[in-house]
Design a protein around this motif. Structure first.
Motif, PDB file in Angstrom:
ATOM      1  N   TYR A   1      23.476  52.175   7.995  1.00  0.00           N
ATOM      2  CA  TYR A   1      23.538  51.052   8.936  1.00  0.00           C
ATOM      3  C   TYR A   1      22.173  50.384   9.037  1.00  0.00           C
TER       4      TYR A   1
ATOM      5  N   ALA B   1      23.639  54.599  15.260  1.00  0.00           N
ATOM      6  CA  ALA B   1      24.276  54.454  13.956  1.00  0.00           C
ATOM      7  C   ALA B   1      25.330  55.542  13.747  1.00  0.00           C
TER       8      ALA B   1
ATOM      9  N   VAL C   1      20.030  55.284   9.229  1.00  0.00           N
ATOM     10  CA  VAL C   1      19.590  53.918   9.541  1.00  0.00           C
ATOM     11  C   VAL C   1      18.688  53.403   8.429  1.00  0.00           C
TER      12      VAL C   1
ATOM     13  N   SER D   1      19.322  48.539  10.806  1.00  0.00           N
ATOM     14  CA  SER D   1      18.875  48.357  12.192  1.00  0.00           C
ATOM     15  C   SER D   1      18.004  47.110  12.309  1.00  0.00           C
TER      16      SER D   1
END
Length: 358
Positions: free
Chosen positions: A181, A213, A221, A183
């Protein structure tokens, strides 16, 4: 040469070893002994010892608990099929520990002394080293400020210690693609900060983003730079690589990124294979563009704990980009097999990375 006092654990102090073939996890099991050494300003390092594993008695005002003067490392000992026990690039870890220590105004450790302490501790705990494929003995050296006082200042006392424990795969899914994910809300480090030091503050700063996440179903992340939120830096606690066209790209070391030992190993091996390897700025926009046009072949993370960790999905602003059809790429597999081969004595070591313990 360092003169280490050894006090063996009594039968009552010995811990139960995990059964052969049992799930080890990562960092949950620790052994019977630890190495400890103390430091005082004007006296230097003294009283090196191996003793039974036990809690430390700390004054509530101990500086590390308030102002975070702490640095650490991570490495592994491997049991080879012929019975030998070996380490992978441990001197590089202790050299990096000293760089981290300098950044936090902490005293350096003599690398030869640290190596001898590591060897002696590993020899004592040799029966804890698992033999199953992909397992090892994780080694955690740590240095903390131990002066008891309040008020922000550089400590006059320190403790250096090493703890070890058997480990399996770092991620529960093992060597399989992870979901990442991006950020934008949080950043990990800025130029001039502690990004290139292996210190607890870096990891504490990452926890909230990692938790959010994981709550969304992602493994880790992807961190962007703190100034423009544009350039890629690290993934989770690992370095990151992108295989685009015929070029292997990893973010350059600009003071915000930890100079990983595995990162360096990947770069050296890939170049020796004739690959074009670039250490440079790489923007998220560039990565997503190559994902869209099909030139992004693979993405993977590198680090001591997982070695090579392929990335299968990259999520950004509600859209998921699938990398290499969500499968392990051939380069990731080759690097993983090659590094693990050297670590476990199944492949030649042309670099002199292996240090034999016994």
């Amino acid at each position: 040469m360092i003169n280490i006092t050894v006090k063996k654990a009594s039968p009552a102090e010995l811990r139960s070893k995990p059964a052969p073939g049992s799930a080890l996890g990562f960092g949950k099991i620790l052994t019977d002994h630890l190495f400890v050494m103390d430091y005082e300003e004007g006296k230097g390092w003294f009283n090196p010892r191996i003793e039974p594993y036990q809690p430390f008695l700390m004054d509530p005002a101990t500086l590390v608990l308030h102002y975070g003067q702490e640095v650490f490392e991570g490495m592994k000992a491997y049991r080879w099929q012929n019975g030998e026990i070996c380490l992978f690039r441990p001197r590089n870890n202790y050299e990096r520990l000293n760089r981290s220590a300098r950044r936090l105004c902490m005293p350096e450790i003599n690398v030869d002394d640290a190596m001898e302490a590591t060897r002696q501790l590993v020899r004592i705990e040799k029966d804890w080293i698992p033999s199953e494929p992909g397992t090892s003995l994780y080694i955690r050296p740590n240095m903390i400020a131990s002066e008891a006082a309040l008020g922000v200042h550089v400590s006059s006392k320190y403790m250096f210690y090493i703890i070890v424990g058997p480990v399996g795969a770092y991620y529960p899914q093992g060597f399989n693609p992870t979901d990442i994910y991006v950020s934008e809300k949080y950043t990990r480090a800025a130029v001039g900060g502690l990004g290139e030091a292996k210190t607890s503050g870096n990891y504490a700063a990452s926890l909230l983003a990692q938790k959010e996440a994981q709550d969304l179903g992602y493994t880790q992340v992807l961190w962007l730079d703190a100034v423009e939120r544009k350039y890629i830096e690290e993934v989770g606690t690992s370095n990151i690589f992108f295989f685009v066209g015929n070029e292997l790209i990893t973010p350059s070391l600009t003071g915000t990124i930890l100079p990983g030992i595995t990162r360096d190993s990947v770069i050296r091996m890939a170049r020796d294979w004739g690959m074009k390897v670039s250490e440079r700025k790489i923007s998220l926009e560039e990565v997503l563009s190559t994902a869209e046009n099909g030139t992004l072949k693979e993405v993977f993370a590198s680090g001591t704990a997982a070695v090579i960790s392929p990335v299968g999905k990259l999520a950004y602003r509600g859209k998921t980009h699938v990398i290499n059809h969500g499968k392990v790429g051939s380069l990731s597999q080759k690097l993983y097999d090659s590094i693990m081969g050297i670590q476990y004595g199944k492949a030649k070591d042309p670099y002199g990375w292996i240090e034999k313990v016994m």
